[in-house]
Design an enzyme around this catalytic site. Structure first.
Site, PDB file in Angstrom:
ATOM      1  CG  HIS A   1      -3.260   3.717   1.478  1.00 51.79           C
ATOM      2  ND1 HIS A   1      -3.592   3.208   0.537  1.00 51.79           N
ATOM      3  CD2 HIS A   1      -3.386   2.748   2.512  1.00 51.79           C
ATOM      4  CE1 HIS A   1      -4.028   1.896   0.776  1.00 51.79           C
ATOM      5  NE2 HIS A   1      -3.676   1.623   1.972  1.00 51.79           N
TER       6      HIS A   1
ATOM      7  CG  ASN B   1      -6.615  -0.757   1.053  1.00 49.82           C
ATOM      8  OD1 ASN B   1      -5.893  -0.208   0.142  1.00 49.82           O
ATOM      9  ND2 ASN B   1      -6.203  -0.947   2.086  1.00 49.82           N
TER      10      ASN B   1
ATOM     11  CB  CYS C   1      -1.021   0.235   1.124  1.00 48.80           C
ATOM     12  SG  CYS C   1      -1.958  -1.345   0.957  1.00 48.80           S
TER      13      CYS C   1
HETATM   14  O1  UT7 Z   1      -4.112  -0.834   3.278  1.00 55.78           O
HETATM   15  C1  UT7 Z   1      -3.335  -1.380   4.236  1.00 55.78           C
HETATM   16  C2  UT7 Z   1      -3.335  -1.083   5.542  1.00 55.78           C
HETATM   17  N1  UT7 Z   1      -4.793  -1.783   6.085  1.00 55.78           N
HETATM   18  C3  UT7 Z   1      -5.259  -0.882   6.878  1.00 55.78           C
HETATM   19  O2  UT7 Z   1      -4.921  -0.023   7.226  1.00 55.78           O
HETATM   20  C4  UT7 Z   1      -6.533  -1.615   7.699  1.00 55.78           C
HETATM   21  C5  UT7 Z   1      -6.454  -1.668   8.934  1.00 55.78           C
HETATM   22  N2  UT7 Z   1      -7.583  -2.170   9.784  1.00 55.78           N
HETATM   23  C6  UT7 Z   1      -8.973  -1.749   9.672  1.00 55.78           C
HETATM   24  O3  UT7 Z   1      -9.019  -0.829   8.654  1.00 55.78           O
HETATM   25  C7  UT7 Z   1      -9.697  -2.244  10.709  1.00 55.78           C
HETATM   26  O4  UT7 Z   1      -9.001  -2.911  11.820  1.00 55.78           O
HETATM   27  C8  UT7 Z   1     -10.983  -3.184  10.197  1.00 55.78           C
HETATM   28  C9  UT7 Z   1     -11.725  -2.327   9.259  1.00 55.78           C
HETATM   29  C10 UT7 Z   1     -10.186  -4.186   9.363  1.00 55.78           C
HETATM   30  C11 UT7 Z   1     -11.520  -3.558  11.274  1.00 55.78           C
HETATM   31  O5  UT7 Z   1     -12.270  -2.819  12.067  1.00 55.78           O
HETATM   32  P1  UT7 Z   1     -12.210  -2.946  13.559  1.00 55.78           P
HETATM   33  O6  UT7 Z   1     -12.935  -1.741  14.327  1.00 55.78           O
HETATM   34  O7  UT7 Z   1     -10.779  -3.286  14.193  1.00 55.78           O
HETATM   35  O8  UT7 Z   1     -12.663  -4.296  14.048  1.00 55.78           O
HETATM   36  P2  UT7 Z   1     -12.109  -5.655  14.790  1.00 55.78           P
HETATM   37  O9  UT7 Z   1     -11.417  -6.131  13.795  1.00 55.78           O
HETATM   38  O10 UT7 Z   1     -11.898  -5.571  16.093  1.00 55.78           O
HETATM   39  O11 UT7 Z   1     -13.435  -6.439  14.467  1.00 55.78           O
HETATM   40  C12 UT7 Z   1     -14.633  -6.308  15.490  1.00 55.78           C
HETATM   41  C13 UT7 Z   1     -15.775  -7.240  15.304  1.00 55.78           C
HETATM   42  C14 UT7 Z   1     -15.315  -8.613  15.285  1.00 55.78           C
HETATM   43  O12 UT7 Z   1     -16.045  -9.484  15.923  1.00 55.78           O
HETATM   44  P3  UT7 Z   1     -15.894  -9.805  17.687  1.00 55.78           P
HETATM   45  O13 UT7 Z   1     -14.887 -10.499  17.883  1.00 55.78           O
HETATM   46  O14 UT7 Z   1     -15.911  -8.597  18.610  1.00 55.78           O
HETATM   47  O15 UT7 Z   1     -17.160 -10.476  17.907  1.00 55.78           O
HETATM   48  C15 UT7 Z   1     -14.958  -9.189  14.143  1.00 55.78           C
HETATM   49  O16 UT7 Z   1     -15.104 -10.741  14.058  1.00 55.78           O
HETATM   50  O17 UT7 Z   1     -16.368  -7.292  14.256  1.00 55.78           O
HETATM   51  C16 UT7 Z   1     -16.159  -8.599  13.360  1.00 55.78           C
HETATM   52  N3  UT7 Z   1     -16.020  -8.427  11.965  1.00 55.78           N
HETATM   53  C17 UT7 Z   1     -17.128  -8.200  11.022  1.00 55.78           C
HETATM   54  N4  UT7 Z   1     -18.384  -8.097  11.501  1.00 55.78           N
HETATM   55  C18 UT7 Z   1     -19.166  -7.877  10.430  1.00 55.78           C
HETATM   56  C19 UT7 Z   1     -14.764  -8.352  11.171  1.00 55.78           C
HETATM   57  N5  UT7 Z   1     -15.272  -8.216   9.904  1.00 55.78           N
HETATM   58  C20 UT7 Z   1     -16.515  -7.980   9.988  1.00 55.78           C
HETATM   59  C21 UT7 Z   1     -17.643  -7.957   8.890  1.00 55.78           C
HETATM   60  N6  UT7 Z   1     -18.818  -7.885   9.206  1.00 55.78           N
HETATM   61  N7  UT7 Z   1     -17.310  -7.687   7.443  1.00 55.78           N
END
Ligand code: UT7
Length: 323
Positions: free
Chosen positions: A250, A280, A114
């Protein structure tokens, strides 16, 4: 007299197929509301079957050449930032060169995921400052849809395909922050973080693999490292965040974009945001945002721009440029 690498043209290409968040509700335990609120993404474009990274890169390149009023004959070099080249080799850049009927000069790819476009800009800048090239076509192009695990809801809803291109040209400057062109840059990587964002396949393992990410961990690094690299790059030319006209970040997650702007002391009306429409697109996201930002009438000649990115590696960096 100081040589600067200044923007002569910009353009982009997005594949026709637009996929709204609601599409994923049919096959995954997810909702439009979750994707919007956690990432800011509303839709993304996916390449058609058989459509490759170099095809999209060439279309973006033609748009940038038109914008610059140039032909491929005017270029000395092509750099493509990509992690999803058509073939293992030759480079996507030489494929673009062939599609542009360009038989002179040189072309190569840069792979910093990225952060690839930031690294490619720095390479182009170095070629221009050292006198090896006068005009360099710099492209970010990706088909990340090809490396998605469609059963992994935590990653496959986040990425999209597309390409953006910028033409950098040698111009004369005064050596001050008032010059047009690239004014300063800052590059970083730390391979000890390789396991939080990677593809679990590759040539030497004889597989293609899928993108794997510990989103929360990457998020935690992103805001802190992006604000820090942007501040360092600005400091190298004696500038601070409050002098910036536009942040062109980005486009990975609206919450990262907001957090970085806040740390830099800039309000969101100084940020070019396209993540809602593109998702992204990895190395393509910054040139796409620069091109869309210009089309929208946000970016104007003379504007001071800070652009920054972080991705797999981890690799991250920032470039300060005056449009
Ligand atoms: O370009 C390269 C760099 N990449 C990035 O910068 C991405 C960086 N990370 C992010 O953008 C965020 O961390 C995400 C968008 C990927 C995730 O957001 P988050 O607020 O960090 O959520 P999380 O990973 O902590 O997940 C929260 C909950 C989890 O459930 P539990 O464990 O709390 O029950 C996940 O399993 O959301 C769940 N979850 C989803 N739920 C519905 C994960 N993906 C999904 C989904 N739909 N698509």
């Amino acid at each position: 007299m100081t040589i600067r690498a200044a923007v002569a043209g910009v353009g982009h290409y997005l594949p026709d197929r637009v996929v709204p968040n609601s599409e994923f509700e049919k096959s995954l335990d997810t909702t439009d509301e979750w994707i919007r609120s956690r990432s800011g993404i509303e839709r993304r474009h996916f390449a058609a079957e058989g459509q490759t990274t170099s095809d999209m890169a060439t279309r973006a390149a033609r748009a940038a050449l038109d914008d610059a009023g140039m032909t491929p004959g005017d270029l000395d070099a092509i750099i493509v930032a990509t992690s999803t080249a058509d073939l293992t080799f030759p480079s996507a850049a030489t494929m673009v060169q062939a599609q542009l009927d360009m038989n002179h000069g040189f072309a190569f790819d840069v792979q910093a995921v990225c952060a690839g476009f930031i690294y490619a800009l720095c390479n182009a800048n170095a070629l221009i400052l050292s006198g090896q090239a006068k005009r360099v076509l710099v492209i970010g192009a990706e088909t990340f849809s090809r490396i998605m695990d469609w059963t992994d809801r935590s990653t496959c809803v986040l990425f999209g395909d597309g390409a953006g291109a910028l033409i950098l040209e040698a111009v004369e400057g005064e050596g001050t922050a008032e010059d047009r062109g690239i004014l300063a840059a800052d590059l970083n990587s730390d391979g000890s973080f390789r396991d939080i964002l990677y593809v679990d396949g590759g040539v030497s393992t004889q597989t293609t693999g899928y993108l794997r990410m510990e989103g929360k961990e990457v998020f935690r690094h992103a805001v802190e490292k992006l604000a820090s690299t942007a501040t360092t790059a600005l400091g190298k030319i004696g500038l601070t965040g409050d002098q910036v006209d536009w942040i062109v970040p980005h486009q990975a997650n609206i919450r990262i974009i907001q957090g970085t702007a806040k740390k830099l002391g800039l309000s969101m009306d100084k940020v070019v945001v396209t993540v809602q429409d593109h998702g992204n697109t990895s190395a393509a996201s910054i040139p796409l945002a620069l091109s869309v930002g210009k089309q929208r009438g946000q970016i104007k000649p003379g504007d001071l721009i800070i652009t920054e990115a972080i991705g797999g590696g981890l690799a991250w960096g920032a470039v300060v440029l005056r449009w």
